[in-house]
Design an enzyme around this catalytic site. Sequence first.
Site, mmCIF file in Angstrom:
data_model
loop_
_atom_site.group_PDB
_atom_site.id
_atom_site.type_symbol
_atom_site.label_atom_id
_atom_site.label_comp_id
_atom_site.label_asym_id
_atom_site.label_seq_id
_atom_site.Cartn_x
_atom_site.Cartn_y
_atom_site.Cartn_z
ATOM 1 N N ASP A 30 0.782 -1.308 0.040
ATOM 2 C CA ASP A 30 0.164 -0.106 -0.010
ATOM 3 C C ASP A 30 0.758 1.301 -0.130
ATOM 4 O O ASP A 30 1.757 1.436 0.698
ATOM 5 C CB ASP A 30 -1.009 0.062 1.180
ATOM 6 C CG ASP A 30 -2.075 0.872 0.978
ATOM 7 O OD1 ASP A 30 -3.332 0.598 1.036
ATOM 8 O OD2 ASP A 30 -1.756 2.130 1.252
ATOM 9 N N GLN A 92 -14.514 2.673 1.316
ATOM 10 C CA GLN A 92 -13.686 2.299 0.043
ATOM 11 C C GLN A 92 -13.549 3.341 -0.919
ATOM 12 O O GLN A 92 -14.321 4.246 -1.202
ATOM 13 C CB GLN A 92 -14.492 1.056 -0.827
ATOM 14 C CG GLN A 92 -13.746 0.859 -2.127
ATOM 15 C CD GLN A 92 -14.572 -0.585 -2.781
ATOM 16 O OE1 GLN A 92 -15.892 -0.865 -2.155
ATOM 17 N NE2 GLN A 92 -13.942 -0.946 -3.884
ATOM 18 N N HIS A 98 -10.099 -5.039 -3.323
ATOM 19 C CA HIS A 98 -8.745 -5.350 -2.773
ATOM 20 C C HIS A 98 -8.942 -5.826 -1.343
ATOM 21 O O HIS A 98 -9.828 -5.501 -0.736
ATOM 22 C CB HIS A 98 -8.069 -4.195 -2.978
ATOM 23 C CG HIS A 98 -8.581 -2.856 -2.423
ATOM 24 N ND1 HIS A 98 -9.549 -2.383 -3.282
ATOM 25 C CD2 HIS A 98 -8.389 -2.135 -1.344
ATOM 26 C CE1 HIS A 98 -9.742 -1.224 -2.459
ATOM 27 N NE2 HIS A 98 -9.278 -1.137 -1.051
ATOM 28 N N LEU A 99 -8.268 -6.774 -0.974
ATOM 29 C CA LEU A 99 -8.036 -7.033 0.542
ATOM 30 C C LEU A 99 -6.874 -6.486 1.189
ATOM 31 O O LEU A 99 -5.821 -6.651 0.624
ATOM 32 C CB LEU A 99 -7.847 -8.732 0.718
ATOM 33 C CG LEU A 99 -9.036 -9.522 0.370
ATOM 34 C CD1 LEU A 99 -9.641 -9.291 -0.897
ATOM 35 C CD2 LEU A 99 -8.454 -11.043 0.711
ATOM 36 N N HIS A 100 -6.925 -5.694 2.042
ATOM 37 C CA HIS A 100 -6.050 -5.120 3.052
ATOM 38 C C HIS A 100 -5.399 -6.194 3.645
ATOM 39 O O HIS A 100 -6.256 -7.014 4.618
ATOM 40 C CB HIS A 100 -6.384 -4.072 3.933
ATOM 41 C CG HIS A 100 -6.911 -2.810 3.332
ATOM 42 N ND1 HIS A 100 -6.254 -1.920 2.850
ATOM 43 C CD2 HIS A 100 -8.199 -2.515 2.544
ATOM 44 C CE1 HIS A 100 -7.109 -0.549 2.285
ATOM 45 N NE2 HIS A 100 -8.206 -1.342 2.142
HETATM 46 P P1 5GP Z 1 -9.655 1.144 0.400
HETATM 47 O O1 5GP Z 1 -10.012 2.819 1.042
HETATM 48 O O2 5GP Z 1 -10.306 1.596 -1.109
HETATM 49 O O3 5GP Z 1 -10.277 0.176 1.023
HETATM 50 O O4 5GP Z 1 -8.260 1.388 0.071
HETATM 51 C C1 5GP Z 1 -7.541 1.690 -1.152
HETATM 52 C C2 5GP Z 1 -5.919 1.678 -0.567
HETATM 53 O O5 5GP Z 1 -5.174 1.828 -2.029
HETATM 54 C C3 5GP Z 1 -5.500 2.871 0.342
HETATM 55 O O6 5GP Z 1 -5.037 2.129 1.732
HETATM 56 C C4 5GP Z 1 -4.740 3.584 -0.509
HETATM 57 O O7 5GP Z 1 -3.344 4.039 0.479
HETATM 58 C C5 5GP Z 1 -4.112 2.606 -1.413
HETATM 59 N N1 5GP Z 1 -3.725 3.253 -2.701
HETATM 60 C C6 5GP Z 1 -4.174 4.264 -3.337
HETATM 61 N N2 5GP Z 1 -3.645 4.656 -4.604
HETATM 62 C C7 5GP Z 1 -2.540 3.871 -4.634
HETATM 63 C C8 5GP Z 1 -1.678 3.558 -5.466
HETATM 64 O O8 5GP Z 1 -1.635 4.154 -6.677
HETATM 65 N N3 5GP Z 1 -0.723 2.343 -5.226
HETATM 66 C C9 5GP Z 1 -0.802 1.797 -4.328
HETATM 67 N N4 5GP Z 1 0.200 1.125 -4.048
HETATM 68 N N5 5GP Z 1 -1.560 1.860 -3.503
HETATM 69 C C10 5GP Z 1 -2.666 3.019 -3.385
#
Ligand code: 5GP
Length: 112
Positions: A30, A92, A98-100
């Site tokens: 991330d 999200q 995606h899985l964190h």
């Molecule tokens: P969400 O909030 O959708 O569950 O998680 C999205 C995650 O993607 C966040 O933890 C954010 O830091 C990460 N993220 C967003 N843009 C990018 C990117 O361009 N590259 C990577 N490696 N992570 C990203």
Amino acid sequence: MTDTIFGKIASGQAQADIVYEDDRALAFRDLNPQAPTHLLVIPRKPLATLSEADSDDQALLGHLLLVANRVASEAGLENYRVVVNNGAGAGQTVFHLHLHVLGGRNFSWPPG
Ligand code: 5GP
């Protein structure tokens, strides 16, 4: 679904620190880690949300969990948390499933 940054990472059009990949999934670090280890596991299939998955995706969803376990283990994590934010109201921000995988610190419950 319009291509997201994760779709671009999956197709090689955008860079990421990839720690695992196969024909169905990949895992990468991330960009804004919320724990000492913070990995994201995504399917190559462009599912926007977990809600979008159906019974045809059963094997794929199981595979994503096994990849999560594999990358956590390879990162040396015995204890870790797997999180899926489903929908904007759940936090999200990138609409490619995606899985964190978070580890390396203690986590509280309930989550915020
Ligand atoms: P969400 O909030 O959708 O569950 O998680 C999205 C995650 O993607 C966040 O933890 C954010 O830091 C990460 N993220 C967003 N843009 C990018 C990117 O361009 N590259 C990577 N490696 N992570 C990203």
